[in-house]
Design a protein around this motif. Structure first.
Motif, PDB file in Angstrom:
ATOM      1  N   SER A   1      32.906  -7.862  55.745  1.00  0.00           N
ATOM      2  CA  SER A   1      31.737  -8.726  55.937  1.00  0.00           C
ATOM      3  C   SER A   1      31.529  -9.528  54.665  1.00  0.00           C
ATOM      4  CB  SER A   1      30.490  -7.892  56.224  1.00  0.00           C
ATOM      5  OG  SER A   1      30.672  -7.164  57.408  1.00  0.00           O
ATOM      6  N   ILE A   2      31.392 -10.835  54.827  1.00  0.00           N
ATOM      7  CA  ILE A   2      31.286 -11.734  53.681  1.00  0.00           C
ATOM      8  C   ILE A   2      30.015 -12.557  53.818  1.00  0.00           C
ATOM      9  CG2 ILE A   2      32.422 -13.588  52.418  1.00  0.00           C
ATOM     10  CD1 ILE A   2      35.049 -12.680  53.817  1.00  0.00           C
ATOM     11  N   LEU A   3      29.168 -12.518  52.812  1.00  0.00           N
ATOM     12  CA  LEU A   3      27.966 -13.341  52.763  1.00  0.00           C
ATOM     13  C   LEU A   3      28.210 -14.412  51.717  1.00  0.00           C
ATOM     14  CD1 LEU A   3      25.034 -13.821  53.609  1.00  0.00           C
ATOM     15  CD2 LEU A   3      24.367 -12.309  51.745  1.00  0.00           C
ATOM     16  N   LEU A   4      28.238 -15.689  52.169  1.00  0.00           N
ATOM     17  CA  LEU A   4      28.543 -16.798  51.270  1.00  0.00           C
ATOM     18  C   LEU A   4      27.283 -17.578  50.916  1.00  0.00           C
ATOM     19  CD1 LEU A   4      31.751 -18.264  52.933  1.00  0.00           C
ATOM     20  CD2 LEU A   4      31.623 -17.004  50.802  1.00  0.00           C
ATOM     21  N   ALA A   5      27.255 -18.077  49.718  1.00  0.00           N
ATOM     22  CA  ALA A   5      26.221 -19.005  49.287  1.00  0.00           C
ATOM     23  C   ALA A   5      26.947 -20.194  48.675  1.00  0.00           C
ATOM     24  CB  ALA A   5      25.303 -18.352  48.269  1.00  0.00           C
ATOM     25  N   SER A   6      26.481 -21.383  48.968  1.00  0.00           N
ATOM     26  CA  SER A   6      27.189 -22.554  48.445  1.00  0.00           C
ATOM     27  C   SER A   6      26.244 -23.416  47.618  1.00  0.00           C
ATOM     28  CB  SER A   6      27.793 -23.362  49.582  1.00  0.00           C
ATOM     29  OG  SER A   6      26.775 -23.815  50.433  1.00  0.00           O
ATOM     30  N   ARG A   7      26.804 -24.027  46.592  1.00  0.00           N
ATOM     31  CA  ARG A   7      26.090 -24.984  45.737  1.00  0.00           C
ATOM     32  C   ARG A   7      26.960 -26.226  45.609  1.00  0.00           C
ATOM     33  NH1 ARG A   7      24.846 -20.942  40.914  1.00  0.00           N
ATOM     34  NH2 ARG A   7      23.382 -19.622  41.994  1.00  0.00           N
ATOM     35  N   GLY A   8      26.589 -27.238  46.243  1.00  0.00           N
ATOM     36  CA  GLY A   8      27.367 -28.482  46.175  1.00  0.00           C
ATOM     37  C   GLY A   8      28.771 -28.266  46.692  1.00  0.00           C
ATOM     38  N   LYS A   9      29.749 -28.584  45.849  1.00  0.00           N
ATOM     39  CA  LYS A   9      31.152 -28.440  46.253  1.00  0.00           C
ATOM     40  C   LYS A   9      31.684 -27.022  46.040  1.00  0.00           C
ATOM     41  CE  LYS A   9      32.332 -33.223  45.338  1.00  0.00           C
ATOM     42  NZ  LYS A   9      33.161 -34.133  44.573  1.00  0.00           N
ATOM     43  N   GLU A  10      30.991 -26.222  45.220  1.00  0.00           N
ATOM     44  CA  GLU A  10      31.443 -24.862  44.948  1.00  0.00           C
ATOM     45  C   GLU A  10      30.920 -23.900  46.017  1.00  0.00           C
ATOM     46  OE1 GLU A  10      30.541 -23.386  41.103  1.00  0.00           O
ATOM     47  OE2 GLU A  10      31.005 -25.275  40.126  1.00  0.00           O
ATOM     48  N   SER A  11      31.706 -22.925  46.354  1.00  0.00           N
ATOM     49  CA  SER A  11      31.199 -21.850  47.203  1.00  0.00           C
ATOM     50  C   SER A  11      31.414 -20.536  46.468  1.00  0.00           C
ATOM     51  CB  SER A  11      31.897 -21.828  48.564  1.00  0.00           C
ATOM     52  OG  SER A  11      33.200 -21.389  48.426  1.00  0.00           O
ATOM     53  N   ALA A  12      30.411 -19.699  46.497  1.00  0.00           N
ATOM     54  CA  ALA A  12      30.496 -18.421  45.791  1.00  0.00           C
ATOM     55  C   ALA A  12      30.169 -17.306  46.762  1.00  0.00           C
ATOM     56  CB  ALA A  12      29.526 -18.392  44.617  1.00  0.00           C
ATOM     57  N   THR A  13      30.924 -16.239  46.712  1.00  0.00           N
ATOM     58  CA  THR A  13      30.644 -15.085  47.548  1.00  0.00           C
ATOM     59  C   THR A  13      29.566 -14.267  46.865  1.00  0.00           C
ATOM     60  OG1 THR A  13      32.895 -15.045  48.336  1.00  0.00           O
ATOM     61  CG2 THR A  13      31.643 -13.015  48.576  1.00  0.00           C
ATOM     62  N   ARG A  14      28.525 -13.955  47.576  1.00  0.00           N
ATOM     63  CA  ARG A  14      27.447 -13.175  47.008  1.00  0.00           C
ATOM     64  C   ARG A  14      27.595 -11.689  47.301  1.00  0.00           C
ATOM     65  NH1 ARG A  14      25.418 -16.087  43.176  1.00  0.00           N
ATOM     66  NH2 ARG A  14      24.605 -18.060  43.883  1.00  0.00           N
ATOM     67  N   LEU A  15      28.084 -11.339  48.486  1.00  0.00           N
ATOM     68  CA  LEU A  15      28.171  -9.935  48.866  1.00  0.00           C
ATOM     69  C   LEU A  15      29.390  -9.707  49.754  1.00  0.00           C
ATOM     70  CD1 LEU A  15      26.713  -7.118  48.953  1.00  0.00           C
ATOM     71  CD2 LEU A  15      25.703  -7.890  51.078  1.00  0.00           C
ATOM     72  N   LEU A  16      30.165  -8.681  49.415  1.00  0.00           N
ATOM     73  CA  LEU A  16      31.281  -8.228  50.259  1.00  0.00           C
ATOM     74  C   LEU A  16      30.972  -6.804  50.675  1.00  0.00           C
ATOM     75  CD1 LEU A  16      34.364  -9.229  48.075  1.00  0.00           C
ATOM     76  CD2 LEU A  16      33.440 -10.477  50.014  1.00  0.00           C
ATOM     77  N   SER A  17      31.203  -6.478  51.943  1.00  0.00           N
ATOM     78  CA  SER A  17      31.007  -5.092  52.389  1.00  0.00           C
ATOM     79  C   SER A  17      32.027  -4.760  53.472  1.00  0.00           C
ATOM     80  CB  SER A  17      29.587  -4.869  52.910  1.00  0.00           C
ATOM     81  OG  SER A  17      29.384  -5.567  54.111  1.00  0.00           O
ATOM     82  N   ALA A  18      32.357  -3.471  53.534  1.00  0.00           N
ATOM     83  CA  ALA A  18      33.300  -2.979  54.542  1.00  0.00           C
ATOM     84  C   ALA A  18      32.925  -1.554  54.903  1.00  0.00           C
ATOM     85  CB  ALA A  18      34.729  -3.017  54.010  1.00  0.00           C
ATOM     86  N   ARG A  19      33.083  -1.210  56.177  1.00  0.00           N
ATOM     87  CA  ARG A  19      32.852   0.155  56.644  1.00  0.00           C
ATOM     88  C   ARG A  19      34.208   0.836  56.755  1.00  0.00           C
ATOM     89  NH1 ARG A  19      29.025   3.186  58.972  1.00  0.00           N
ATOM     90  NH2 ARG A  19      27.587   1.449  59.077  1.00  0.00           N
ATOM     91  N   ILE A  20      34.327   1.982  56.088  1.00  0.00           N
ATOM     92  CA  ILE A  20      35.568   2.756  56.087  1.00  0.00           C
ATOM     93  C   ILE A  20      35.296   4.059  56.837  1.00  0.00           C
ATOM     94  CG2 ILE A  20      37.344   3.823  54.646  1.00  0.00           C
ATOM     95  CD1 ILE A  20      37.075   0.775  54.294  1.00  0.00           C
ATOM     96  N   THR A  21      36.181   4.417  57.775  1.00  0.00           N
ATOM     97  CA  THR A  21      36.018   5.630  58.581  1.00  0.00           C
ATOM     98  C   THR A  21      37.197   6.568  58.346  1.00  0.00           C
ATOM     99  OG1 THR A  21      34.890   4.334  60.271  1.00  0.00           O
ATOM    100  CG2 THR A  21      35.665   6.514  60.916  1.00  0.00           C
TER     101      THR A  21
END
Length: 131
Positions: free
Chosen positions: A48-68
């Motif tokens: 799961s990727i939560l992206l935030a963008s500022r102008g031409k740049e994009s930055a990932t704010r949060l990465l998450s994964a469920r492991i079983t």
């Protein structure tokens, strides 16, 4: 000659009586038996990727994964990471152990450089996992 033979025979008889039958037998080597290590399997969900963008740049704010842990053995020393382009590995934080048939959530915040893309899944390894 007969007395010499009688003397050696009597000596062998006395030795076997005093020290037993195994006095001259070689000691057997004890070979340790290998106990097979029980292994488990970790299944990774989608990243799961939560992206935030500022102008031409994009930055990932949060990465998450469920492991079983889908195996019957506890998974120990778990490491989870996301893969990005250009050989970049991003470690995710979460539990180091997962009991059998349980899940855990692994997360991190990370600023992704522009032009680098993430893969859609996370990778999980552990010391008790099948390779």
């Amino acid at each position: 000659m007969d007395s010499l033979l009688l003397f050696f025979g009597l000596g062998l008889f006395m030795t076997s009586m005093c020290y037993g039958q195994d006095a001259h037998a070689a000691k057997r080597k004890v070979v340790p038996t290998v106990i097979p290590q029980r292994l488990t399997t970790l299944r990774t969900g989608s990243l799961s990727i939560l992206l935030a963008s500022r102008g031409k740049e994009s930055a990932t704010r949060l990465l998450s994964a469920r492991i079983t842990n889908i195996g019957d053995v506890e998974a120990r020393d778990i490491s989870v990471y996301a893969e990005a382009g250009k050989g970049l590995l991003i470690p995710l934080r979460g539990p180091k152990r997962l009991p059998a048939h349980t899940s855990g959530v692994y997360v991190t915040t990370f600023r992704l450089p522009s032009g680098v893309s993430l893969k859609s899944h996370a990778t999980a390894v552990c010391s008790t996992c099948r390779r």
